[in-house]
Motif scaffolding. Structure first.
Motif, short mmCIF file in Angstrom:
data_model
loop_
_atom_site.label_atom_id
_atom_site.label_comp_id
_atom_site.label_asym_id
_atom_site.label_seq_id
_atom_site.Cartn_x
_atom_site.Cartn_y
_atom_site.Cartn_z
N LEU A 165 4.22 -49.91 72.31
CA LEU A 165 4.30 -51.37 72.32
C LEU A 165 5.48 -51.84 73.17
O LEU A 165 5.34 -52.74 74.00
CB LEU A 165 4.44 -51.90 70.89
CG LEU A 165 3.20 -51.74 70.00
CD1 LEU A 165 3.57 -52.01 68.54
CD2 LEU A 165 2.09 -52.68 70.45
N ASP A 166 6.64 -51.23 72.96
CA ASP A 166 7.83 -51.64 73.70
C ASP A 166 7.69 -51.40 75.19
O ASP A 166 8.18 -52.18 76.01
CB ASP A 166 9.06 -50.87 73.19
CG ASP A 166 9.57 -51.40 71.86
OD1 ASP A 166 9.04 -52.43 71.40
OD2 ASP A 166 10.47 -50.79 71.28
N GLN A 167 7.02 -50.30 75.55
CA GLN A 167 6.93 -49.92 76.95
C GLN A 167 5.94 -50.77 77.74
O GLN A 167 6.06 -50.88 78.96
CB GLN A 167 6.49 -48.46 77.07
CG GLN A 167 7.51 -47.44 76.61
CD GLN A 167 8.54 -47.15 77.69
OE1 GLN A 167 9.65 -47.65 77.66
NE2 GLN A 167 8.16 -46.35 78.66
N HIS A 168 4.95 -51.37 77.05
CA HIS A 168 3.84 -51.95 77.80
C HIS A 168 3.46 -53.38 77.44
O HIS A 168 2.64 -53.98 78.15
CB HIS A 168 2.60 -51.06 77.62
CG HIS A 168 2.82 -49.65 78.05
ND1 HIS A 168 2.83 -49.27 79.37
CD2 HIS A 168 3.07 -48.52 77.33
CE1 HIS A 168 3.07 -47.97 79.46
NE2 HIS A 168 3.22 -47.50 78.24
N PHE A 169 4.05 -53.95 76.38
CA PHE A 169 3.62 -55.27 75.94
C PHE A 169 4.81 -56.09 75.47
O PHE A 169 5.78 -55.54 74.94
CB PHE A 169 2.59 -55.15 74.80
CG PHE A 169 1.40 -54.31 75.15
CD1 PHE A 169 0.35 -54.83 75.88
CD2 PHE A 169 1.36 -52.96 74.79
CE1 PHE A 169 -0.73 -54.03 76.23
CE2 PHE A 169 0.29 -52.16 75.14
CZ PHE A 169 -0.76 -52.70 75.87
N PRO A 170 4.75 -57.43 75.60
CA PRO A 170 5.85 -58.27 75.12
C PRO A 170 5.83 -58.39 73.60
O PRO A 170 4.75 -58.28 72.98
CB PRO A 170 5.58 -59.61 75.79
CG PRO A 170 4.09 -59.64 75.96
CD PRO A 170 3.68 -58.21 76.23
N PRO A 171 6.97 -58.63 72.98
CA PRO A 171 7.02 -58.71 71.51
C PRO A 171 6.07 -59.74 70.91
O PRO A 171 5.60 -59.57 69.78
CB PRO A 171 8.49 -59.07 71.23
CG PRO A 171 9.24 -58.52 72.40
CD PRO A 171 8.32 -58.70 73.58
N SER A 172 5.77 -60.82 71.63
CA SER A 172 4.90 -61.86 71.08
C SER A 172 3.49 -61.34 70.79
O SER A 172 2.76 -61.96 70.01
CB SER A 172 4.81 -63.05 72.04
OG SER A 172 4.13 -62.69 73.23
N LYS A 180 -4.28 -46.43 79.41
CA LYS A 180 -3.94 -45.28 78.58
C LYS A 180 -3.18 -45.69 77.31
O LYS A 180 -3.51 -45.22 76.21
CB LYS A 180 -3.14 -44.26 79.37
CG LYS A 180 -3.96 -43.47 80.39
CD LYS A 180 -3.07 -42.44 81.08
CE LYS A 180 -3.82 -41.59 82.08
NZ LYS A 180 -2.94 -40.60 82.73
N PRO A 181 -2.16 -46.55 77.40
CA PRO A 181 -1.46 -46.96 76.17
C PRO A 181 -2.40 -47.62 75.16
O PRO A 181 -2.28 -47.38 73.96
CB PRO A 181 -0.40 -47.94 76.68
CG PRO A 181 -0.15 -47.53 78.09
CD PRO A 181 -1.46 -47.04 78.61
N LEU A 182 -3.33 -48.45 75.63
CA LEU A 182 -4.25 -49.10 74.70
C LEU A 182 -5.16 -48.07 74.03
O LEU A 182 -5.42 -48.16 72.82
CB LEU A 182 -5.10 -50.14 75.44
CG LEU A 182 -4.39 -51.47 75.72
CD1 LEU A 182 -5.22 -52.33 76.68
CD2 LEU A 182 -4.11 -52.24 74.44
#
Length: 300
Positions: free
Chosen positions: A129-136, A23-25
Motif C-alpha cells: 500500500l505504501d509503495q504504490h497507493f496514496p493513504p486516502s 503486480k501489487p494489486l
C-alpha cells in the motif's frame, strides 16, 4: 528470506514515472484470498473479473489486463502458476490462461512463512500500500481485497530498511499555504481553532517519488482529496479544476460539489507561495486523472 523486501521490490514496467500497479494489486488480492482460504488456488477464469475491477478502479487510466501480472508475478518469487497440464504458466495471453485452466497462488515458501507468522500478511500488505497507493485509498482498497486496514502509515516504523521517509511537516506547510481552505471548493471548517476535514494531498503521489514540497501539494477537503486521488478531479492549465467526463452524478450534491467545479480556478495558494509545479500536474494528468475533462461549467 525477507518477504517484506520481496514485496517492496516487485519488478514493474516503468517509463518516466508511469504507474503500473498490476503486480501489487494481484499480490494484495492474493493475500486477501489467502486470509480467507489458506489452501485455495485462484483459477484465472474465476478471478479475472475481480482483477479487472481492481485494475479499473485503482490502476492507471489507460486500459489494461490482469493476464499480464498473473503470468509475470511468478518471476518475483512470491507467486506460482499451474495449468491442467502441470506446473508453469502458459504465458500472458488471456486466451492461453483461460484455455489451460491456469490457477495461481502464493509461492509455497511464502505460504509457509505466513502460516508460521500470521502478522507477516498485514506487514506485507502495508508495504504494498505504501509503495504504490496514496493513504486516502488504503482503507477502501483493503476492503476491496478482503484485508483489514492497519495504522496510519505516517505513524508506522519503516518496515523495509532504506525506504524514504515522509516529511511530517508537509501537512501544516500545505494547509498554511492555502490558508486552511480547500483549493477546489473553498471549504474551511473548524471546531474551535482546529481545522476539520482538511488534508494535504500530494499531486504526484509520494509512492511515485512525489516530494513533500508545497508545490507538490494541495489543501483539499476530505471529499475532494478522495476524488482527486481516484482520478475524478485534476488540475489543468491555468491552475483550473478538471472534472472527468466519466464521473456520473445526478443529485444536486453531485452537481454542486463535483461537476460545477469544472474550469474553476484554484483557491490559493497565498501570494509568495509557489503553485503546483507543471511537472507534477502533468504526472497526475497522465497517471491518475481518468478520461477527458468536462467543459468549464460556465460554458455549458
Amino acid at each position: 528470506m525477507d518477504w517484506l523486501e520481496r514485496a517492496a521490490r516487485l519488478r514493474q514496467w516503468s517509463r518516466g514515472g508511469t504507474r503500473a500497479p498490476h503486480k501489487p494489486l494481484l499480490l494484495l488480492y492474493a493475500l486477501g484470498r489467502f486470509r480467507q482460504d489458506a489452501g485455495g488456488e485462484l483459477r484465472y477464469g474465476a478471478v479475472e473479473e475481480d482483477l479487472k475491477r481492481l485494475l479499473a478502479e485503482y490502476g492507471p487510466p489507460h486500459g489494461t489486463t490482469p493476464a499480464y501480472p498473473f503470468h509475470h508475478l511468478v518471476g518475483d518469487g512470491v507467486w506460482e502458476v499451474r495449468t491442467d497440464r502441470g506446473p508453469g504458466s502458459p504465458g500472458s495471453r488471456v486466451g492461453e490462461l483461460r484455455a489451460s485452466g491456469a490457477a495461481g497462488r502464493l509461492a509455497p515458501e511464502l505460504r509457509a512463512a505466513l502460516r508460521r507468522e500470521p502478522s507477516l500478511l498485514d506487514r506485507m500488505a502495508r508495504v504494498l500500500l505504501d509503495q504504490h497507493f496514496p493513504p486516502s485509498l488504503h482503507d477502501e482498497l483493503c476492503e476491496a481485497v478482503g484485508l483489514r486496514a492497519e495504522a496510519d502509515p505516517a505513524s508506522v516504523t519503516p518496515l523495509v530498511a532504506g525506504r524514504r521517509q515522509r516529511d511530517r511537516r508537509m501537512r501544516e506547510l500545505v494547509l498554511t499555504a492555502y490558508e486552511y481552505r480547500c483549493a477546489f471548493c473553498g471549504y474551511d471548517g473548524r471546531i474551535g481553532a482546529v481545522p476539520v476535514g482538511l488534508e494535504a494531498a500530494h499531486v504526484r503521489w509520494w509512492a511515485f517519488d512525489g516530494p513533500d514540497d508545497v508545490d507538490n501539494g494541495l489543501c483539499l477537503c476530505s471529499l475532494h482529496h478522495k476524488l482527486f486521488d481516484r482520478g475524478v478531479l485534476g488540475v489543468g492549465d491555468g491552475h483550473r479544476v478538471l472534472v472527468s467526463q466519466r464521473f456520473v452524478g445526478h443529485s444536486d450534491a453531485a452537481r454542486d460539489q463535483v461537476t460545477a467545479l469544472a474550469g474553476r480556478r484554484l483557491t490559493g495558494p497565498q501570494p509568495g507561495v509557489r503553485p503546483v509545479a507543471d511537472d507534477h500536474r502533468a504526472w497526475h494528468a497522465a497517471n491518475v486523472f481518468h478520461g477527458t475533462p468536462r467543459p468549464a461549467a460556465d460554458t455549458i
